[in-house]
Motif scaffolding. Structure first.
Motif, short mmCIF file in Angstrom:
data_model
loop_
_atom_site.label_atom_id
_atom_site.label_comp_id
_atom_site.label_asym_id
_atom_site.label_seq_id
_atom_site.Cartn_x
_atom_site.Cartn_y
_atom_site.Cartn_z
N ALA A 48 3.21 -15.57 1.33
CA ALA A 48 2.56 -15.95 2.33
C ALA A 48 1.87 -14.82 2.75
CB ALA A 48 2.97 -17.17 2.84
N GLN A 49 0.89 -14.79 3.67
CA GLN A 49 -0.35 -14.43 4.66
C GLN A 49 0.91 -13.54 5.82
OE1 GLN A 49 -4.48 -14.46 5.30
NE2 GLN A 49 -4.28 -16.27 3.87
N ASP A 50 1.40 -14.13 6.24
CA ASP A 50 2.20 -13.09 6.65
C ASP A 50 3.33 -12.49 7.02
OD1 ASP A 50 3.35 -15.56 6.35
OD2 ASP A 50 4.28 -16.49 8.23
N LEU A 51 3.80 -12.87 5.17
CA LEU A 51 4.96 -11.40 4.51
C LEU A 51 6.08 -11.86 5.14
CD1 LEU A 51 2.44 -7.94 5.68
CD2 LEU A 51 1.77 -10.36 3.69
N PRO A 52 6.09 -13.38 4.80
CA PRO A 52 7.52 -13.43 5.80
C PRO A 52 9.01 -12.87 4.88
CG PRO A 52 6.48 -15.45 4.27
CD PRO A 52 6.00 -14.50 4.72
N ILE A 53 9.12 -12.87 3.65
CA ILE A 53 10.32 -12.28 3.00
C ILE A 53 10.05 -10.58 3.58
CG2 ILE A 53 11.88 -11.92 0.81
CD1 ILE A 53 10.63 -14.58 0.19
N ALA A 54 8.74 -9.49 3.10
CA ALA A 54 9.00 -8.75 3.25
C ALA A 54 8.92 -7.88 4.51
CB ALA A 54 6.97 -8.37 2.67
N ARG A 55 8.02 -8.75 5.21
CA ARG A 55 8.39 -7.94 6.81
C ARG A 55 9.97 -8.26 7.65
NH1 ARG A 55 7.12 -11.53 11.24
NH2 ARG A 55 6.56 -12.98 9.51
N ARG A 56 10.83 -8.61 6.78
CA ARG A 56 12.29 -9.16 7.01
C ARG A 56 13.09 -8.18 6.01
NH1 ARG A 56 16.84 -13.19 5.15
NH2 ARG A 56 18.66 -12.04 6.49
N TYR A 57 12.31 -8.28 5.26
CA TYR A 57 13.43 -6.30 4.27
C TYR A 57 12.77 -5.26 4.57
CZ TYR A 57 14.28 -4.00 0.40
OH TYR A 57 14.87 -2.87 -0.69
N TRP A 58 11.70 -4.78 5.24
CA TRP A 58 10.96 -3.40 6.10
C TRP A 58 12.23 -4.26 7.62
CZ3 TRP A 58 8.87 -3.37 1.97
CH2 TRP A 58 8.26 -2.58 1.49
N ARG A 59 11.72 -4.76 8.59
CA ARG A 59 12.84 -4.78 9.27
C ARG A 59 14.25 -4.05 9.33
NH1 ARG A 59 10.41 -9.41 10.74
NH2 ARG A 59 12.36 -10.93 10.46
N HIS A 60 15.20 -4.87 8.18
CA HIS A 60 16.33 -5.08 8.23
C HIS A 60 16.83 -3.60 7.36
CE1 HIS A 60 20.37 -6.83 7.34
NE2 HIS A 60 20.43 -5.99 5.59
N VAL A 61 15.76 -3.09 6.72
CA VAL A 61 16.34 -2.27 5.55
C VAL A 61 15.16 -0.55 6.54
CG1 VAL A 61 16.03 -0.40 3.38
CG2 VAL A 61 16.85 -3.54 3.41
N PHE A 62 14.94 -1.03 6.36
CA PHE A 62 14.12 0.35 6.41
C PHE A 62 14.07 0.71 8.52
CE2 PHE A 62 11.75 -0.63 2.99
CZ PHE A 62 12.37 0.24 2.30
#
Length: 302
Positions: A201-215
């Motif tokens: 989706a355009q709000d990038l729900p899965i990728a945004r969570r990965y970035w916060r958690h990992v990076f």
């Protein structure tokens, strides 16, 4: 609620339906009544009880402490009475279909293969796909028997059991992995910035969570491709469209074959728990129990 033993049984049934559905409209659908009838019955019950039972909200209702106490007292007896009054399995010939709903990807890749043998045993399945919150709203109104939810349901009206944990993995096709080369995790976000992002989706729900958690940082930049089905995201990334974050269960084969490469394997990957949710209070369908127990057993191995 000292007067509750004087209250009308039909009013109590309607009260319990409202309590579980979270709205007068949902209760009306469950009971086969009109919404005004349900509203009138609840006003009558509140007048008889002398206490407010539900706080009216812009969308639905929320129970008061008095309603919580009343529901705790009457739910089990009314459910038992409904079971006794309902048709015996022998009288109906066979059990009703089991209405199951959840995310399309998990249903198609994990759930349906597990449940396939039940079809030959006479179990009838009616499967629907969708997002968790709308599916839970439909569960409350009786449209589904079981819902696989990606978040634990809020409130007290639904029974949920952890089903499985989804681990998320950062992946791309080999052509992109080779361009990125081996680099420290701290450098990956900057290196990936010019690479097209494929997402759900355009709000990038899965990728945004990965970035916060990992990076430990915010994901910047828009998606290059959005597909509202993770299987489509997978297909696009395998074909070389860019990078994405996927549940590991969905891309196990592609990772094993080399069609996809995990760009990073953190010690603590982000994990999401899926829950199996059942609406309480319905007359128990033995096939619902079979489906539920089979899924819970299988979920421990996924």
């Amino acid at each position: 609620m000292e007067q509750s033993h004087h209250l009308d049984l039909n009013l109590l049934r309607t009260f319990l339906a409202v309590y579980r559905a979270g709205s007068f409209t949902g209760a009306a659908q469950l009971l086969g009544l009109s919404q005004p009838t349900v509203t009138t019955q609840m006003r009558t019950l509140e007048r008889q009880a002398g206490r407010e039972l539900f706080e009216r909200l812009p969308r639905g209702v929320t129970p008061t402490a008095v309603a919580d106490a009343l529901a705790a007292r009457i739910a089990a007896p009314l459910d038992e009475l409904a079971t006794v009054a309902g048709p015996a399995p022998a009288a109906t010939g066979r059990a009703d279909p089991v209405h199951l709903a959840g995310p399309a990807e998990l249903l198609c890749t994990r759930v349906l293969p597990v449940l396939a043998p039940l079809a030959a045993e006479g179990v009838r399945l009616r499967v629907a796909t969708g997002l968790t919150e709308p599916l839970l709203d439909e569960l409350r109104t009786g449209r589904h028997d079981l819902v696989i939810a990606t978040t634990r349901p809020r409130g007290r009206t639904l029974t949920s059991t952890p089903l499985t944990d989804e681990e998320f993995v950062l992946v791309a096709a080999p052509v992109w992995a080779e361009r990125l080369g081996d680099r420290p995790a701290a450098d990956l976000p900057a290196a990936l910035h010019p690479v097209p992002l494929v997402t759900y989706a355009q709000d990038l729900p899965i990728a945004r969570r990965y970035w916060r958690h990992v990076f430990g940082r915010r994901l910047a930049g828009p998606a290059a491709v959005t597909v509202p089905d993770l299987r489509g995201v997978l297909a696009a990334v395998v074909a070389g469209a860019g990078f994405t974050v996927l549940p590991r269960y969905l891309c196990l084969d592609e990772l094993a074959s080399g069609a996809l490469v995990a760009l990073y394997e953190p010690e603590d990957p982000p994990i999401n728990t899926a829950f199996l949710v059942q609406r309480p209070g319905a007359v128990e369908n033995p096939d619902v129990t079979r489906v539920r127990d089979l899924l819970l057993a299988a979920g421990r191995t996924w």
